[in-house]
Structure formats: C-alpha cells, structure tokens
Enzyme design. Structure first.
Site, mmCIF file in Angstrom:
data_model
loop_
_atom_site.group_PDB
_atom_site.id
_atom_site.type_symbol
_atom_site.label_atom_id
_atom_site.label_comp_id
_atom_site.label_asym_id
_atom_site.label_seq_id
_atom_site.Cartn_x
_atom_site.Cartn_y
_atom_site.Cartn_z
ATOM 1 N N GLY A 1 0.878 -1.311 -0.152
ATOM 2 C CA GLY A 1 0.011 0.127 -0.076
ATOM 3 C C GLY A 1 0.636 1.172 -0.004
ATOM 4 N N SER B 1 10.093 4.732 11.103
ATOM 5 C CA SER B 1 8.862 4.796 11.990
ATOM 6 C C SER B 1 9.063 5.428 13.241
ATOM 7 C CB SER B 1 8.563 2.955 12.202
ATOM 8 O OG SER B 1 7.421 2.950 13.169
ATOM 9 N N TYR C 1 10.477 -5.341 15.634
ATOM 10 C CA TYR C 1 10.156 -4.284 14.605
ATOM 11 C C TYR C 1 10.680 -2.716 15.131
ATOM 12 C CZ TYR C 1 7.426 -1.105 11.748
ATOM 13 O OH TYR C 1 7.034 -0.156 10.594
ATOM 14 N N ASP D 1 13.592 -10.443 -3.799
ATOM 15 C CA ASP D 1 13.509 -10.390 -2.235
ATOM 16 C C ASP D 1 14.867 -9.984 -1.588
ATOM 17 O OD1 ASP D 1 13.622 -11.124 0.299
ATOM 18 O OD2 ASP D 1 13.094 -13.124 0.092
ATOM 19 N N ARG E 1 8.758 -8.835 -3.980
ATOM 20 C CA ARG E 1 8.960 -10.132 -3.801
ATOM 21 C C ARG E 1 7.728 -10.792 -4.614
ATOM 22 N NH1 ARG E 1 10.001 -11.649 2.286
ATOM 23 N NH2 ARG E 1 7.970 -11.201 3.074
#
Length: 241
Positions: free
Chosen positions: A12, A136, A149, A55, A33
């Site tokens: 997205g 992030s 993460y 990948d 990938r």
C-alpha cells in the site's frame, strides 16, 4: 527524466509513493518479491515503470540489481527504501518466534542496507541523488510487544543519520520518513492474513494515516532545492503524540 527505485513497491505504501512520483514526472523501478502484485501494478503505469521481482534479503541478487536494469532505468536518482514487514509481531519478546524476529530484522534493516550499498556508489560518483528511508515512529518511542520491529526501525534511524553525516560533503541527500500508524497491509500480514485481528487493531486507535499522506511527505522532501536536505519528517495522526 529522473528515475526512482522503490522497494516494497507492490504494498500500500509503495503503490502510493510510486503513483505520487509518477505524477511528478519520475519513471520508476518497482522492486518487490510479490510477482503477481508487481505485474498488476506495472500494467497500470505502462512504460513509465520497470518491474523487478526481488527479495531484498537475497544478498547476491541485490548486488546484481544495478547491472540488471535496462539502460534507460540504470541511473538511479532517488532510492526509496520502503520494503518492510512485522510478520508474527505484537508479541512479548520471549513469547514470539526467533525465526519471525530474525526475518523482520533481515528485511527491515539488513535488506535495506544491502539495497542502499548497491545503489549508493552510483549516486556518489555522480555527486547527486536522494536516499529516502521509510522509518517509523517506533524508532523514537518505546512500545511494548514490538521489540524486533522497533529495533529494526531504530537501526534504520541511526543508519540514516550516519550515512547523512558521511555524505555531508557530497550532493547526495538522505531523508528519513517516520510515520505513525498508517493504514497499510503490514498489520494484516503481521497477523498472517487475519482480517478480524487487523480490524480490531486499527479500531482501538480510531484514527490512522493513509498511505497517500506519507507519499506527500516524500514528494515534499524530494521537491526541495539541491542545497536543502530534509533530514527527518515525523508524521502522525492528529490523535497521537
């Protein structure tokens, strides 16, 4: 015509950023990938894009990437490191799978490092270019049950700072985008396709960014004059802080 290469192109966020840059006149190398999703995406943009199935955890294949591109797409002006995932995430560190944790780091940080190392020498040789790393807010703020993460994004954050410093005497700019919660497929993939869990997760926050919101931040950073480097952009839903 300027050329941008984006990883995670079929997700997205990747689709939104690619569409925004195509509207700005870029041609795109779309790397992902997911061959089927990449093919579908490429069909909608015609000769403005070149899709490449890859990948980014495959080091040997990543090293070969620049030489595999058609001549018209080979000179990369903008690299957007967007590929990433959190499959198996949102669990206490000692209760999650070590294989899941390793896979998150291998894609989000090591894969990003591999792609950057493959593309960056060309930019340095030409003394111009942009590296945009999709980080992030998790790199800056501690949230429990997100150790792998968050660690991967903290690595992206520091690597972005260091590369920016190392290239300070060149014409290459390094931008880090640090979004908060964004409505992309990363949450569904985290829960391995469980739509109910995805809905429950987003519902608890009431508000989330859309991929297009983040894409506008990328366009803004790239649209600055050559002497202006947008080092970091933190973008959050208005009900977060």
């Amino acid at each position: 015509m300027r050329t941008a290469l984006i990883t995670g192109a079929a997700g997205g966020m990747g689709r939104a950023i690619s569409s925004a840059l195509i509207e700005q006149g870029y041609q795109m190398v779309l790397v992902d990938r997911d061959e089927a999703a990449l093919k579908t995406m490429a069909q909608s943009h015609g000769d403005k894009v070149f899709p490449w199935v890859l990948d980014i955890t495959n080091g040997a294949k990543v090293d070969q990437l620049p030489g595999c591109l058609p001549q018209a797409f080979r000179e990369i002006d903008v690299l957007i490191n967007n590929a990433g995932h959190d499959v198996g995430g949102r669990k206490r560190f000692d209760q999650g799978s070590a294989d899941d944790w390793t896979a998150i780091i291998e894609t989000n940080l090591i894969g990003m490092m591999r792609v950057t190392r493959a593309v960056l020498p060309g930019m340095v040789a030409r003394n111009r270019g942009d590296v945009v790393n999709m980080g992030s807010i998790s790199a800056l703020r501690m949230v429990t049950d997100m150790a792998p993460y968050s660690a991967s994004k903290a690595g992206v954050h520091m690597l972005s700072d260091i590369i920016r410093g190392e290239l300070a005497n060149t014409g290459v700019r390094v931008t880090e985008i640090l979004p908060g919660l964004t409505r992309t497929g990363i949450v569904r993939s985290r829960y391995r396709g469980d739509v109910a869990q995805e809905k429950e997760y987003f519902d608890q926050f009431e508000m989330a960014l859309e991929p297009e919101d983040v894409a506008r931040s990328v366009v803004y950073a790239l649209s600055q004059p050559p002497q202006v480097q947008v080092a970091q952009i933190v973008i959050l839903p208005v009900n977060r802080w």
